[in-house]
Enzyme design. Structure first.
Site, PDB file in Angstrom:
ATOM      1  N   CYS A 108       3.645   1.476  12.697  1.00 19.20           N
ATOM      2  CA  CYS A 108       4.696   2.066  11.877  1.00 19.20           C
ATOM      3  C   CYS A 108       5.925   2.278  12.745  1.00 19.20           C
ATOM      4  CB  CYS A 108       4.241   3.370  11.261  1.00 19.20           C
ATOM      5  SG  CYS A 108       3.237   3.068   9.801  1.00 19.20           S
TER       6      CYS A 108
ATOM      7  N   SER B 249      -4.656  -3.164  -0.394  1.00 18.26           N
ATOM      8  CA  SER B 249      -3.499  -3.979  -0.002  1.00 18.26           C
ATOM      9  C   SER B 249      -3.948  -5.366   0.435  1.00 18.26           C
ATOM     10  CB  SER B 249      -2.770  -3.265   1.139  1.00 18.26           C
ATOM     11  OG  SER B 249      -1.808  -4.119   1.698  1.00 18.26           O
TER      12      SER B 249
ATOM     13  N   GLY C 105       0.815  -1.208   0.000  1.00 19.17           N
ATOM     14  CA  GLY C 105       0.000   0.000   0.000  1.00 19.17           C
ATOM     15  C   GLY C 105       0.849   1.259   0.000  1.00 19.17           C
TER      16      GLY C 105
ATOM     17  N   THR D  30      10.191  -7.889 -11.455  1.00 17.88           N
ATOM     18  CA  THR D  30       9.563  -9.197 -11.655  1.00 17.88           C
ATOM     19  C   THR D  30       8.329  -9.315 -10.770  1.00 17.88           C
ATOM     20  OG1 THR D  30      11.658 -10.215 -12.238  1.00 17.88           O
ATOM     21  CG2 THR D  30       9.929 -11.692 -11.446  1.00 17.88           C
TER      22      THR D  30
ATOM     23  N   GLN E  33      -7.666   0.206   4.371  1.00 23.80           N
ATOM     24  CA  GLN E  33      -8.399  -0.310   5.533  1.00 23.80           C
ATOM     25  C   GLN E  33      -9.865  -0.579   5.223  1.00 23.80           C
ATOM     26  OE1 GLN E  33      -7.295  -1.416   8.333  1.00 23.80           O
ATOM     27  NE2 GLN E  33      -5.201  -0.615   8.359  1.00 23.80           N
TER      28      GLN E  33
ATOM     29  N   ASN F  61      -7.143   4.177   9.420  1.00 27.90           N
ATOM     30  CA  ASN F  61      -6.591   2.966  10.014  1.00 27.90           C
ATOM     31  C   ASN F  61      -6.643   2.955  11.529  1.00 27.90           C
ATOM     32  OD1 ASN F  61      -4.745   5.121   9.310  1.00 27.90           O
ATOM     33  ND2 ASN F  61      -3.124   3.901  10.249  1.00 27.90           N
TER      34      ASN F  61
ATOM     35  N   HIS G 225      -2.425  -7.660   2.610  1.00 28.53           N
ATOM     36  CA  HIS G 225      -2.245  -8.247   3.944  1.00 28.53           C
ATOM     37  C   HIS G 225      -3.233  -7.716   4.971  1.00 28.53           C
ATOM     38  CE1 HIS G 225      -0.033  -5.152   6.428  1.00 28.53           C
ATOM     39  NE2 HIS G 225       0.115  -4.624   5.235  1.00 28.53           N
TER      40      HIS G 225
END
Lengths: 131, 403, 398
Positions: C337, C213, C74, C251, C190, C159, C215
């Site tokens: 974070c 995102s 993200g 890749t 979120q 979040n 995860h």
């Protein structure tokens, strides 16, 4: 990119690979393309006394589509008169082989090869043709 | 024997089963965010990340603190070049040096730097793919702030003399970046003794997962970078973004295995490569691209004259090989690496890169040799160029019809 | 020593990978390991997996597959928009636009710090203020729009607080005032999987790009997407092999992207059911928290059903979180974070919450595995712990 079944068939079982003696009076040889462009086609026609193409041979340096295009035209020109062979258009070749847009130039080259072979044959027989 | 035979380890490698096994728990049971500071889920993830950092550092003789995680070697190359050029370009000058045979990740980043007002010198290579140290020396100017030279080339496998290049950079105070994506786990790297400031690594070229790479950033003497990705301040501010724990664990394990097994593996692979080379030597007018000595044993790049590249690839579809770098093989342009060696377009087009790896077998090599021998002969039977060459015609003297 | 797995209440930080997601991913580590750029069979298998995942992501977000650009996360997707949108000037579109970014005051750090980077390059940075409930007001949007910022970013759901912005209305207001206006982005990281996220609807209202995102929705870490209107001219931030239509080289991370695709499919299939369950659990949690004297942040705004951000006045958040961890509950004192961890939440400060109360904030975020009994256990533990810490704090003040 994926090739059509017809391209693969011609590529895997190319028809009429080989050479005639280019000095034979009945043989017309056309060589078109350039190695640097990735395609060189040599098409030879053997013309009978009645002006009908009895046999054809090709050798091609190029991608699968180029090999298939030249293999296909050797089949198509056989049994045709020289004049009839001259009417074969690249669009017919491209359509028959379902060539993708990036490979259309292969069919153009095959049409050019026919014209070059016929021109060579006519030159040997003293026929004049416009450029 | 399973077909197609994979001889494209330079494009990517399977994840070693021992690596996968280590990764899986970090998807499920130990799924924490390594940046979560308030609970054991986070701490466990963080300690796994730090262990992997040590494993990566150990393979290349670095300090773990010198390793920054990225999403892959491409991002590492971008971060190294942009980050260092932005930082040092302000005072030192805006000249950069690289080589024409670098990976696209370096070359395209250099193009971007040109758009930002930097001057870039793209050095030629010699016919064997190696750079000329004198030419490199001559390219250095007082304005040069950074040079980027890859350790191992992705297409031809040649090893550039980075110790010598690094020494020249040190002399002139030029930051030296090395793309080692194709090198890690294949050649010994000791950053304690190499005059290299920044080095890019990839996991998926060394039996680790895709989506993870690292950038080595030297601490003594300290190398500075401007961050390129901003956010939560992960990786000491060098690179923000949630760390993908399982991928990092995978990279760590892959590099740890490489450290243990590299010597034995290289010897085995060299044996296979020599077998391949000997087998292909039976084919007329086939040329190896790139120096054979200064080269990793995993790579063999061969041009087969008088056959066209795409039809060759089509003929050997039982072999998963590359006809150029994987990143450019969607286009029909000849490989720029082979062009830089001075190979003609035709020879570049008809080149095959064989890259061998951990799971390559002798049987596979033998099959590859017999298939190539047979198919090259078939295509040459069909090739007007071969016919002319056999008749003794020099193709360079032929006037080709305009097309 | 008895050990037991702590109970996880930090689903906004990250989620475990769903077993079905994991199953989908595993073959791409072993048998299907090809590079999607390779032209042989291994490559084609990887490429078709990549394109299938792109379709799944598009389907889950009401987008077209060609609008999906995969990134490593993200943060990267947010950076890509903030730094790249409209960077290659196109005549007409940008006339009269200012080198200015307008972002919400409560944005994720990856938006905020990317915007600060623009400011370091000479751009103006305008932060749209929020009210005490964390919401942006139309009047502030209008005032900002009149200054014609080139780039906008307003998150769909926060979040920390879970507060939902009416992004469609905000984007529509921007477009009304500046019809040729800047590029508008929303961080929906979120929101996805918790409330409906429909790019087509947002796009019609004037949103040009959206970040999601993997995860956060029971997919693996290492995959995310920027979904974007194809009219958006985006300058690449990672140059190289030209993957992702030249917008993001490197890749492709096939295994993670396959997992992301599967996770998207799962997230959208049980959305309402999950939301209802979470909301009921949170209601139970917050009723009791309030009764024990906790302040709930953003409580009067629409919020994500799984998120509760609250504080016991004079009970330090980090201390409380630490004690609860030892009691077997994994919660957070804010966003996960690395930096700015000991300063009070910028989200709460933007909401006008006094710093000393903000310092007390803790976040509980519920997930698929959360059970009612766990909430009970947690309430018991937090009431006891907060009670003790509160009394200690009171003594300390004496």
């Amino acid at each position: 990119m994926s090739y059509s079944a017809k391209v693969i068939d011609h590529y895997e079982n190319p028809r009429n690979v080989g050479s005639f003696d280019k000095d034979d009076a009945d043989v017309g040889t056309g060589m078109v393309g350039q190695p640097t462009c990735g395609d060189v086609m040599k098409l030879q026609i053997k013309v009978g006394k009645d002006g009908i193409i009895e046999d054809a041979r090709f050798k091609t340096y190029g991608c699968g589509s180029a090999i298939a295009s030249s293999s296909l035209v050797t089949e198509w020109v056989k049994g045709k008169t020289v004049e009839e062979a001259m009417t074969i258009r690249n669009t017919q070749i491209a359509e028959e082989l379902a060539l993708p847009p990036v490979k259309i130039h292969c069919s153009v080259l095959a049409e050019d090869a026919i014209k070059a072979a016929v021109a060579d044959y006519r030159k040997k027989h003293g026929e004049n043709q416009g450029e | 024997m399973k077909l197609p035979i994979y001889l494209d380890y330079a494009a990517t490698t399977p994840v070693d089963p021992r690596v996968a096994e280590k990764m899986i728990p970090y998807l499920t049971a130990n799924f924490g965010n390594p940046a979560s500071r308030s609970h054991s889920f986070g701490w466990e993830a963080e300690s796994a990340v730090e262990k992997a950092r040590e494993q990566v550092a150990d393979l290349v003789g670095a300090d773990p603190k010198e390793i920054i995680w990225t999403s892959g070697a491409t991002e590492s190359d971008n971060l190294a070049i942009k980050g260092a050029a932005h930082f040092y370009g302000r005072d030192k000058g805006k000249h950069l040096i690289t080589v024409k045979t670098e990976h696209k990740a370096v070359l395209d980043t250099m193009r971007e730097m040109e758009r930002q007002g930097y001057q870039v010198t793209y050095l030629d290579v010699r016919e064997n793919g190696l750079i000329d140290l004198e030419a490199f020396k001559a390219a250095l100017t007082p304005d040069t702030c950074l040079a980027s030279v890859m350790l191992v080339n992705n297409e031809i496998g040649v090893i550039q003399p980075i110790a010598e290049i690094g020494a020249l950079c040190r002399e002139k105070g030029v930051i030296f970046h090395v793309d080692a994506a194709q090198a890690a786990g294949k050649v010994a790297i000791d950053l304690k003794n190499l005059p290299v400031d920044l080095m890019s690594f990839s996991a998926h070229k060394a039996y680790g997962p895709k989506g993870i790479g690292a950038l080595y950033v030297r601490r003594k003497p300290r190398v500075r970078l401007e961050a390129e990705m901003h956010g939560g301040g992960h990786e000491r501010g060098f690179r923000s973004g949630t760390l993908p724990t399982h991928q990092i664990v995978g990279m760590g394990e892959a590099f740890a295995l490489a450290r243990e097994e590299m010597a034995a593996e290289n010897a085995r692979i060299a044996g296979l490569r020599d077998r391949l080379l000997a087998g292909l030597s039976g084919i007329e007018s086939a040329y190896v691209n790139g120096d054979l000595d200064a080269r990793i044993p995993h790579n063999l790049n061969v041009s087969f004259a008088y056959v066209e590249g795409e039809s060759l690839i089509m003929a050997i579809k039982d072999l998963a090989v590359s006809s150029g770098s994987a990143c450019t093989s969607a286009s029909l342009e000849p490989s720029y690496v082979l062009s830089a060696l001075g190979r003609s377009d035709e020879l570049a087009h008809s080149s095959i890169r064989f890259s061998l790896g951990r799971f390559t077998t002798e049987e596979e090599i033998d099959h590859a040799i017999s298939l190539l021998t047979q198919k090259v002969a078939q295509l040459r039977d069909m090739s007007p160029l071969w016919e002319m060459a056999q008749a003794g015609i020099d193709l360079n003297t032929v006037q080709w019809a305009a097309h | 020593m008895i050990t037991f797995a702590p109970i996880y209440f930090d689903y906004n930080a990250t989620t475990p990978v769903d077993e079905r997601v994991m199953e989908a991913m595993l073959p791409y580590f072993s048998a299907r390991y090809g590079n999607a750029s390779s032209r042989h069979e291994h490559g084609r298998i990887a490429l078709s997996a990549l394109e299938k995942a792109r379709e799944q992501v598009a389907a889950a977000t009401g987008a077209h597959p060609t609008e999906v650009i995969f990134t490593s996360g993200g943060s990267e997707a947010n950076n890509l928009f903030l730094k790249g949108a409209g960077a290659s000037f196109r005549e007409g579109r940008i006339s009269g636009m200012a080198d200015m970014a307008a972002i919400g005051a409560t944005e994720h750090l990856s938006v905020l710090n990317a915007a600060r980077q623009l400011r370091a390059q000479g751009w103006r940075l305008m932060q749209l203020p929020v009210d005490a409930n964390g919401q942006i007001h139309p009047a502030d949007v209008e005032a900002a729009a009149r200054e014609r910022p080139r780039r906008w970013s307003v998150m769909l759901a926060n979040n920390e607080t879970g507060v939902i912005q009416d992004v469609a209305s905000i984007a529509a207001r921007v477009r009304e005032i500046a019809p040729d206006g800047g590029w508008f982005h929303t961080d929906a990281v979120q929101a996805l999987g918790k409330i409906p996220v429909n790019f087509r609807a947002l796009n019609e209202a004037g949103v040009h790009a959206l970040t999601i995102s993997s995860h956060k929705i029971y997919g693996p870490k290492g995959a995310a997407a920027l979904i974007m209107d194809k009219r958006l001219d985006l300058a690449t931030q990672i140059a190289g092999g030209g993957q992702e239509r030249g917008l993001r080289s490197g890749t492709e991370n096939i295994a993670a992207i396959v997992g992301f695709g599967t996770a998207c499919e799962l997230a959208s299939s049980r959305l309402l059911e999950r939301a209802k369950t979470h909301e009921a659990l949170r209601e139970r949690l917050e009723t009791r928290l309030k009764a024990s004297g906790a302040a709930i942040f953003g409580a009067d705004a629409p919020r994500l059903p799984n998120t509760s951000f609250f504080a016991f006045p004079s009970v330090d958040g980090e201390t409380l979180v630490g004690k609860l961890d030892r009691a077997g509950f994994a919660i957070a004192s804010g966003s996960a974070c690395s930096s700015e961890k000991s300063s009070p939440s910028h989200v709460l400060l933007a909401m006008g919450i006094p710093a000393d109360l903000a310092q007390c904030a803790v976040r509980v975020s519920l997930g698929d595995k959360t059970k009612a009994a766990e909430i009970e256990g947690f309430l018991h533990a937090i009431q006891e712990t907060a009670g003790k810490l509160g009394r200690l704090a009171a003594y300390a003040r004496l």
